[in-house]
Design a protein around this motif. Structure first.
Motif, PDB file in Angstrom:
ATOM      1  N   GLN A 113       8.374 -20.472  -8.553  1.00 58.88           N
ATOM      2  CA  GLN A 113       7.079 -19.948  -8.151  1.00 58.88           C
ATOM      3  C   GLN A 113       6.527 -18.881  -9.202  1.00 58.88           C
ATOM      4  O   GLN A 113       7.323 -18.058  -8.977  1.00 58.88           O
ATOM      5  CB  GLN A 113       6.993 -19.409  -6.700  1.00 58.88           C
ATOM      6  N   PRO A 114       5.463 -19.110  -9.819  1.00 61.02           N
ATOM      7  CA  PRO A 114       4.963 -17.811 -10.593  1.00 61.02           C
ATOM      8  C   PRO A 114       4.983 -16.821 -10.071  1.00 61.02           C
ATOM      9  O   PRO A 114       3.681 -16.920  -9.236  1.00 61.02           O
ATOM     10  CB  PRO A 114       4.087 -18.713 -11.643  1.00 61.02           C
ATOM     11  N   VAL A 115       5.203 -15.543 -10.458  1.00 59.60           N
ATOM     12  CA  VAL A 115       4.613 -14.348 -10.012  1.00 59.60           C
ATOM     13  C   VAL A 115       4.555 -13.401 -11.002  1.00 59.60           C
ATOM     14  O   VAL A 115       5.069 -13.613 -12.191  1.00 59.60           O
ATOM     15  CB  VAL A 115       5.554 -13.843  -8.810  1.00 59.60           C
ATOM     16  N   LEU A 116       3.671 -12.454 -10.910  1.00 62.95           N
ATOM     17  CA  LEU A 116       3.438 -11.341 -11.697  1.00 62.95           C
ATOM     18  C   LEU A 116       3.299  -9.974 -11.071  1.00 62.95           C
ATOM     19  O   LEU A 116       2.291  -9.892 -10.102  1.00 62.95           O
ATOM     20  CB  LEU A 116       2.386 -11.648 -12.734  1.00 62.95           C
ATOM     21  N   GLY A 117       4.109  -9.119 -11.594  1.00 57.96           N
ATOM     22  CA  GLY A 117       4.038  -7.768 -10.954  1.00 57.96           C
ATOM     23  C   GLY A 117       3.085  -6.697 -11.417  1.00 57.96           C
ATOM     24  O   GLY A 117       2.971  -6.736 -12.766  1.00 57.96           O
ATOM     25  N   ILE A 118       2.151  -6.056 -10.754  1.00 58.83           N
ATOM     26  CA  ILE A 118       1.278  -4.977 -11.117  1.00 58.83           C
ATOM     27  C   ILE A 118       2.098  -3.570 -11.164  1.00 58.83           C
ATOM     28  O   ILE A 118       2.453  -3.337  -9.813  1.00 58.83           O
ATOM     29  CB  ILE A 118      -0.036  -5.108 -10.470  1.00 58.83           C
ATOM     30  N   PRO A 119       2.513  -2.784 -12.010  1.00 54.78           N
ATOM     31  CA  PRO A 119       3.447  -1.792 -11.690  1.00 54.78           C
ATOM     32  C   PRO A 119       2.335  -0.675 -10.986  1.00 54.78           C
ATOM     33  O   PRO A 119       1.326  -0.046 -11.330  1.00 54.78           O
ATOM     34  CB  PRO A 119       3.604  -1.351 -13.174  1.00 54.78           C
ATOM     35  N   ALA A 120       3.002  -0.370  -9.738  1.00 55.19           N
ATOM     36  CA  ALA A 120       2.296   0.433  -8.894  1.00 55.19           C
ATOM     37  C   ALA A 120       3.397   1.598  -8.341  1.00 55.19           C
ATOM     38  O   ALA A 120       3.049   2.456  -7.639  1.00 55.19           O
ATOM     39  CB  ALA A 120       1.502  -0.176  -7.865  1.00 55.19           C
ATOM     40  N   GLY A 121       4.623   1.181  -8.416  1.00 54.36           N
ATOM     41  CA  GLY A 121       5.833   1.914  -7.627  1.00 54.36           C
ATOM     42  C   GLY A 121       6.237   3.275  -8.596  1.00 54.36           C
ATOM     43  O   GLY A 121       5.703   3.514  -9.679  1.00 54.36           O
ATOM     44  N   PRO A 166       0.986  -1.445   0.058  1.00 50.49           N
ATOM     45  CA  PRO A 166       0.026   0.120  -0.012  1.00 50.49           C
ATOM     46  C   PRO A 166       0.898   1.448   0.011  1.00 50.49           C
ATOM     47  O   PRO A 166       0.367   2.385  -0.305  1.00 50.49           O
ATOM     48  CB  PRO A 166      -0.870   0.102   1.278  1.00 50.49           C
ATOM     49  N   LEU A 167       2.141   1.229   0.220  1.00 50.51           N
ATOM     50  CA  LEU A 167       3.045   2.273   0.296  1.00 50.51           C
ATOM     51  C   LEU A 167       3.614   2.609  -0.858  1.00 50.51           C
ATOM     52  O   LEU A 167       4.217   3.768  -1.314  1.00 50.51           O
ATOM     53  CB  LEU A 167       4.162   2.213   1.385  1.00 50.51           C
ATOM     54  N   ALA A 168       3.504   1.563  -2.053  1.00 49.61           N
ATOM     55  CA  ALA A 168       4.029   1.843  -3.486  1.00 49.61           C
ATOM     56  C   ALA A 168       3.733   2.975  -4.057  1.00 49.61           C
ATOM     57  O   ALA A 168       2.463   3.377  -3.995  1.00 49.61           O
ATOM     58  CB  ALA A 168       3.884   0.676  -4.143  1.00 49.61           C
ATOM     59  N   GLY A 169       4.816   3.630  -4.747  1.00 50.66           N
ATOM     60  CA  GLY A 169       4.141   4.961  -5.332  1.00 50.66           C
ATOM     61  C   GLY A 169       4.070   6.122  -4.659  1.00 50.66           C
ATOM     62  O   GLY A 169       3.909   7.139  -5.502  1.00 50.66           O
ATOM     63  N   LEU A 170       4.186   6.171  -3.427  1.00 52.79           N
ATOM     64  CA  LEU A 170       3.961   7.409  -2.597  1.00 52.79           C
ATOM     65  C   LEU A 170       4.929   8.440  -2.824  1.00 52.79           C
ATOM     66  O   LEU A 170       4.668   9.790  -2.866  1.00 52.79           O
ATOM     67  CB  LEU A 170       3.903   6.839  -1.139  1.00 52.79           C
ATOM     68  N   PHE A 174       1.442  -9.513  -7.487  1.00 54.12           N
ATOM     69  CA  PHE A 174       1.876  -8.501  -6.371  1.00 54.12           C
ATOM     70  C   PHE A 174       2.031  -6.968  -6.952  1.00 54.12           C
ATOM     71  O   PHE A 174       2.541  -6.892  -8.063  1.00 54.12           O
ATOM     72  CB  PHE A 174       3.170  -8.838  -5.653  1.00 54.12           C
ATOM     73  N   ALA A 175       1.591  -5.839  -6.279  1.00 48.93           N
ATOM     74  CA  ALA A 175       1.608  -4.705  -6.661  1.00 48.93           C
ATOM     75  C   ALA A 175       2.347  -3.766  -6.072  1.00 48.93           C
ATOM     76  O   ALA A 175       2.587  -3.873  -4.824  1.00 48.93           O
ATOM     77  CB  ALA A 175       0.164  -4.004  -6.559  1.00 48.93           C
ATOM     78  N   GLY A 176       3.343  -3.209  -6.693  1.00 50.15           N
ATOM     79  CA  GLY A 176       4.575  -2.331  -6.176  1.00 50.15           C
ATOM     80  C   GLY A 176       5.232  -1.784  -7.183  1.00 50.15           C
ATOM     81  O   GLY A 176       5.082  -1.633  -8.131  1.00 50.15           O
ATOM     82  N   GLY A 177       6.519  -1.458  -6.538  1.00 48.25           N
ATOM     83  CA  GLY A 177       7.627  -1.077  -7.566  1.00 48.25           C
ATOM     84  C   GLY A 177       8.919  -2.054  -7.340  1.00 48.25           C
ATOM     85  O   GLY A 177       9.008  -3.089  -6.856  1.00 48.25           O
ATOM     86  N   ASP A 178       9.979  -1.633  -7.586  1.00 46.21           N
ATOM     87  CA  ASP A 178      11.271  -2.609  -7.508  1.00 46.21           C
ATOM     88  C   ASP A 178      11.642  -2.843  -6.289  1.00 46.21           C
ATOM     89  O   ASP A 178      12.215  -3.931  -6.109  1.00 46.21           O
ATOM     90  CB  ASP A 178      12.501  -1.513  -8.367  1.00 46.21           C
ATOM     91  N   GLY A 179      11.427  -2.059  -5.220  1.00 49.57           N
ATOM     92  CA  GLY A 179      11.433  -2.479  -3.809  1.00 49.57           C
ATOM     93  C   GLY A 179      10.686  -3.391  -3.281  1.00 49.57           C
ATOM     94  O   GLY A 179      10.921  -4.549  -2.667  1.00 49.57           O
ATOM     95  N   THR A 180       9.522  -3.702  -3.920  1.00 48.52           N
ATOM     96  CA  THR A 180       8.382  -4.837  -3.531  1.00 48.52           C
ATOM     97  C   THR A 180       8.855  -6.117  -4.393  1.00 48.52           C
ATOM     98  O   THR A 180       9.082  -6.957  -3.843  1.00 48.52           O
ATOM     99  CB  THR A 180       7.193  -4.333  -4.108  1.00 48.52           C
ATOM    100  N   ALA A 181       9.555  -5.648  -5.521  1.00 55.08           N
ATOM    101  CA  ALA A 181       9.988  -7.011  -6.198  1.00 55.08           C
ATOM    102  C   ALA A 181      11.167  -7.574  -5.588  1.00 55.08           C
ATOM    103  O   ALA A 181      11.288  -8.924  -5.409  1.00 55.08           O
ATOM    104  CB  ALA A 181      10.616  -6.603  -7.715  1.00 55.08           C
ATOM    105  N   ARG A 182      12.100  -6.637  -4.835  1.00 55.34           N
ATOM    106  CA  ARG A 182      13.289  -7.185  -4.015  1.00 55.34           C
ATOM    107  C   ARG A 182      12.697  -8.231  -2.951  1.00 55.34           C
ATOM    108  O   ARG A 182      13.146  -9.135  -2.710  1.00 55.34           O
ATOM    109  CB  ARG A 182      14.114  -6.153  -3.686  1.00 55.34           C
TER     110      ARG A 182
END
Length: 372
Positions: A131-139, A12-16, A113-121
């Protein structure tokens, strides 16, 4: 039709930090909020999930409490199960990592998962290999190759998977900038690992037959891949069928067309084994299982390969099962799932909602599995 279990994690903090001109959000969320920034990760995630609303009855989400997913899923009417708990009013990297661990343990076939590069880390730090994952760009920063090009693109990929379209798996890099250096005008990126992600692709390649895939050439490619990746001391169980028989032939190995054979260190050590013989070979020995799908029908377990019994499957481990099938064969299923019918309902239900399919040289697809 069985429920597709999909994970969802929102940072929820991504992109702030972007609107607040902080060049990112890592460790500066409080300052960004003080500058008037408004959370946007949930709104970005909503755009992705809107693509899945037509399939609302087929998806069961696994998520974390409150702003990490449960609130949005409840608002949108998606069935979901909440795992874990939050330790305080604000979320942290540790919460993301705990969520990844919990969703994997609960059997999520794909984790959004929704976030940015920090969330991907953070996801990379906790995710299991494969494990398959997919990022929703929000950062603010989206340098990692694990994000879709937009939230709707992420939702579209997820929708295609649930509907049974062919979804290719690829390896995506996790990269992040040093935000402290960036605020000082220095650009420094680091590589933090790789994640397994679905990607869009043209699944029917133009190979020699007017755009139709050549089964013979695909088997040559698969044989080359397997020859490059044998694990020493590991026993490879090959199920029956022309696909695996042809694969073995391209490796110079003599296997049985309709039987189950065992290979170790590049040599056939047992042909046409019984269930009891197979169990004895894999019960206390590392093993991998390769099966194929019955064209047009889709069964991978329980049709013509009863030697691969529930106790054999448990001894090998479902995580060590791979389906070998050309894209043409998968295409005959017209979007229907691969099927398992082991005779043990509890084991059938333990199969993942989507399974990895070897379809070419270093080419893996993710395809749905059903058992009813």
């Amino acid at each position: 039709m069985s429920t597709f279990h999909m994970g969802l994690i929102i940072n929820p903090l991504a992109g702030l930090g972007g609107p607040a001109a902080l060049k990112g959000s890592d460790s500066v969320a409080a300052e960004a909020l003080a500058r008037g920034a408004e959370p946007r990760a949930a709104a970005r995630t909503r755009l992705a999930l809107e693509c899945l609303l037509p399939l609302v009855g087929r998806i069961g989400f696994l998520t974390f409490p409150g702003p990490m997913g449960a609130d949005l899923l409840a608002e949108m009417g998606f069935a979901h199960r909440v795992l874990g708990h939050l330790d305080g009013p604000s979320t942290s990297a540790a919460d993301t990592q705990k969520a990844v661990e919990a969703l994997q343990e609960a059997g999520a076939a794909l984790i959004l998962f929704a976030g940015g590069d920090g969330t991907a880390r953070d996801v990379s730090a906790a995710v299991r290999e494969g494990q398959p994952v997919l990022g929703i760009p929000a950062g603010v920063k989206i340098h990692s190759g694990v994000y879709a090009i937009s939230p709707r693109a992420a939702g579209e990929l997820a929708r295609r998977l649930v509907e049974g379209d062919l979804v290719r798996l690829a390896s995506g890099e996790v990269r992040d900038l040093d935000e402290a250096a960036l605020r000082d005008g220095k650009v420094a990126a680091r590589w933090y690992g790789e994640l397994t992600v679905p990607e869009e692709g043209h699944f029917m390649q133009h190979v020699k037959q007017a755009g139709m895939e050549s089964e013979e050439l695909v088997l040559v490619d698969l044989a080359d891949w397997l020859n490059d990746s044998w694990e020493e001391g590991v026993r490879y169980v090959l199920g029956p069928g022309s696909t695996l028989h042809g694969l073995a032939a391209n490796l110079g190995l003599e296997t049985t067309l309709l039987g189950v054979d065992v290979i170790e260190d590049g040599a056939v050590i047992a042909r046409d084994v019984t269930e009891a013989q197979l169990f004895a070979l894999v019960a206390d020995h590392p093993a991998r299982l390769l099966v194929t799908a019955i064209g047009g029908q889709g069964h991978i377990i329980g049709r013509g390969n009863q030697q691969i019994s529930p106790r054999v499957l448990r001894a090998i481990g479902l995580e060590h099962l791979r389906v070998v099938a050309t894209k043409r064969k998968l295409g005959t299923l017209a979007g229907r799932p691969l099927l398992v019918d082991s005779g043990d309902p509890e084991l059938d239900a333990a199969f993942p909602d989507a399974i990895r399919v070897w379809a070419g040289y270093k080419e893996e697809l993710l395809y749905p599995v059903g058992w009813d």
